[in-house]
Write a protein that holds these residues in place. Structure first.
Motif, PDB file in Angstrom:
ATOM      1  N   GLN A   9       6.166  10.499 -17.258  1.00  0.00           N
ATOM      2  CA  GLN A   9       5.673  10.921 -15.951  1.00  0.00           C
ATOM      3  C   GLN A   9       4.150  10.852 -15.906  1.00  0.00           C
ATOM      4  N   PRO A  44       0.443   1.689  -2.434  1.00  0.00           N
ATOM      5  CA  PRO A  44       0.706   0.893  -3.642  1.00  0.00           C
ATOM      6  C   PRO A  44       0.461  -0.586  -3.371  1.00  0.00           C
ATOM      7  N   PHE A  89       4.141   2.351 -10.564  1.00  0.00           N
ATOM      8  CA  PHE A  89       5.552   2.435 -10.205  1.00  0.00           C
ATOM      9  C   PHE A  89       6.259   1.166 -10.645  1.00  0.00           C
ATOM     10  N   LYS A  98      16.638  -4.321  -0.155  1.00  0.00           N
ATOM     11  CA  LYS A  98      16.044  -3.010  -0.401  1.00  0.00           C
ATOM     12  C   LYS A  98      15.272  -3.061  -1.705  1.00  0.00           C
ATOM     13  N   ILE A  99      14.208  -2.277  -1.761  1.00  0.00           N
ATOM     14  CA  ILE A  99      13.416  -2.185  -2.983  1.00  0.00           C
ATOM     15  C   ILE A  99      13.408  -0.732  -3.421  1.00  0.00           C
ATOM     16  N   ILE A 100      13.877  -0.491  -4.617  1.00  0.00           N
ATOM     17  CA  ILE A 100      14.030   0.859  -5.146  1.00  0.00           C
ATOM     18  C   ILE A 100      12.932   1.102  -6.171  1.00  0.00           C
ATOM     19  N   PHE A 101      12.269   2.246  -6.059  1.00  0.00           N
ATOM     20  CA  PHE A 101      11.144   2.562  -6.923  1.00  0.00           C
ATOM     21  C   PHE A 101      11.503   3.623  -7.957  1.00  0.00           C
ATOM     22  N   GLY A 102      10.846   3.543  -9.113  1.00  0.00           N
ATOM     23  CA  GLY A 102      10.866   4.632 -10.066  1.00  0.00           C
ATOM     24  C   GLY A 102      10.006   5.776  -9.566  1.00  0.00           C
ATOM     25  N   LYS A 103       9.979   6.870 -10.334  1.00  0.00           N
ATOM     26  CA  LYS A 103       9.275   8.068  -9.880  1.00  0.00           C
ATOM     27  C   LYS A 103       7.776   8.021 -10.141  1.00  0.00           C
ATOM     28  N   GLY A 104       7.318   7.025 -10.864  1.00  0.00           N
ATOM     29  CA  GLY A 104       5.890   6.855 -11.054  1.00  0.00           C
ATOM     30  C   GLY A 104       5.375   7.435 -12.352  1.00  0.00           C
TER      31      GLY A 104
ATOM     32  N   TYR B  35       8.845   4.615   3.672  1.00  0.00           N
ATOM     33  CA  TYR B  35       9.083   5.412   2.474  1.00  0.00           C
ATOM     34  C   TYR B  35       8.367   6.744   2.622  1.00  0.00           C
ATOM     35  N   GLN B  37       6.555   9.603  -0.015  1.00  0.00           N
ATOM     36  CA  GLN B  37       6.089   9.761  -1.385  1.00  0.00           C
ATOM     37  C   GLN B  37       5.803  11.216  -1.657  1.00  0.00           C
ATOM     38  N   GLY B  40       6.205  13.523  -8.331  1.00  0.00           N
ATOM     39  CA  GLY B  40       7.350  13.652  -9.222  1.00  0.00           C
ATOM     40  C   GLY B  40       8.634  13.029  -8.702  1.00  0.00           C
ATOM     41  N   LEU B  41       8.629  12.594  -7.456  1.00  0.00           N
ATOM     42  CA  LEU B  41       9.833  11.979  -6.879  1.00  0.00           C
ATOM     43  C   LEU B  41       9.636  10.500  -6.561  1.00  0.00           C
ATOM     44  N   GLY B  42       8.428  10.021  -6.683  1.00  0.00           N
ATOM     45  CA  GLY B  42       8.173   8.610  -6.427  1.00  0.00           C
ATOM     46  C   GLY B  42       8.257   8.265  -4.952  1.00  0.00           C
ATOM     47  N   LEU B  43       8.636   7.018  -4.677  1.00  0.00           N
ATOM     48  CA  LEU B  43       8.787   6.542  -3.301  1.00  0.00           C
ATOM     49  C   LEU B  43      10.274   6.486  -2.980  1.00  0.00           C
ATOM     50  N   LEU B  45      13.149   5.593  -0.041  1.00  0.00           N
ATOM     51  CA  LEU B  45      13.329   4.805   1.172  1.00  0.00           C
ATOM     52  C   LEU B  45      14.030   5.622   2.255  1.00  0.00           C
ATOM     53  N   ASP B  59      17.774   5.753   1.545  1.00  0.00           N
ATOM     54  CA  ASP B  59      18.382   6.777   0.691  1.00  0.00           C
ATOM     55  C   ASP B  59      18.267   8.188   1.253  1.00  0.00           C
ATOM     56  N   LEU B  90       4.694   6.280   3.847  1.00  0.00           N
ATOM     57  CA  LEU B  90       4.157   4.945   3.634  1.00  0.00           C
ATOM     58  C   LEU B  90       5.006   3.909   4.358  1.00  0.00           C
TER      59      LEU B  90
END
Lengths: 111, 114
Positions: A9, A44, A89, A98-104, B35, B37, B40-43, B45, B59, B90
């Protein structure tokens, strides 16, 4: 499963060191894996991306390593600099666009 | 250069108010995304649109709706804002022809709901 799991994290690295961020996925319908860099107050921006049929891609000091069988990929930042301090990310592009992101990962490079 | 413009950088609204977040892109991209933001949870959708008047749930669509009347503009609507919708929002766009996962993001709209 649409999830992309990212670790750590947060990360602190000395200037000149190697920063490593890891991601894992489960959905085999993902067909491209981009990494994004975000500076405070900005949206981003794409840093580097890789296709799943390639095991490694390098652009300057940034390298993506991709392990298709393990469904894992990672970003390596060589010779890390204070200007690399940002949030990173990982992401995965799905065939339905769709584009799915991690939590960063919040990266801090010590001067 | 692609430019994605979010009209409001900072907004403060009260619980129950209707909130509009506007996004405009200048590169004739077919696909547009919203999105949120959170630390701790990121981005995550909320909604996306692959053409004018078309929309798909992401989501976390609950509590949100969207409007795409023109190709360049994608609006996010909070019908009745709640405190748990305090977040950074975003907007992003991409051309349909691109499957690399490259999105072009705006600078974000930070919404505080009191």
């Amino acid at each position: 499963q649409q999830q992309v799991k990212q670790s750590p994290q947060s990360l602190i690295v000395q200037k000149g060191g190697i920063s490593i961020i890891n991601c894992a996925y489960e959905n085999t319908a993902f067909d491209y894996f981009p990494w994004y860099q975000q500076f405070p107050g900005k949206g981003p921006a794409l840093l580097i991306a890789i296709r799943p049929d390639v095991s490694e891609k390098k652009e300057g000091r940034f390298t993506i390593s991709f392990n298709k069988s393990a469904k894992q990929f990672s970003l390596h930042i060589m010779d890390s600099q204070p200007g690399d301090s940002a949030t990173y990310f990982c992401a995965a592009h799905h065939r339905d666009d769709k584009i799915i992101f991690g939590k960063g990962t919040r990266l801090h490079i010590l001067p | 250069d692609v430019k994605v413009t979010q009209s409001s950088r900072y907004l403060v609204k009260r619980t129950g108010e209707k909130v509009f977040l506007e996004c405009v892109q200048d590169m004739d991209h077919e696909n547009m995304f919203w999105y949120r933001q959170d630390p701790g949870l990121g981005l995550r959708l909320i909604y996306f649109s692959y053409d004018v008047k078309m929309k798909e749930k992401g989501d976390i669509p609950e509590g949100y709706s969207v409007s795409r009347e023109k190709k360049e503009r994608f609006s996010l609507i909070l019908e009745s804002a709640s405190t748990n919708q305090t977040s950074m929002y975003l907007c992003a766009s991409k051309p349909t022809a691109s499957n690399t996962g490259e999105l072009f993001f705006g600078e974000g709209s930070r919404l505080t709901v009191l």
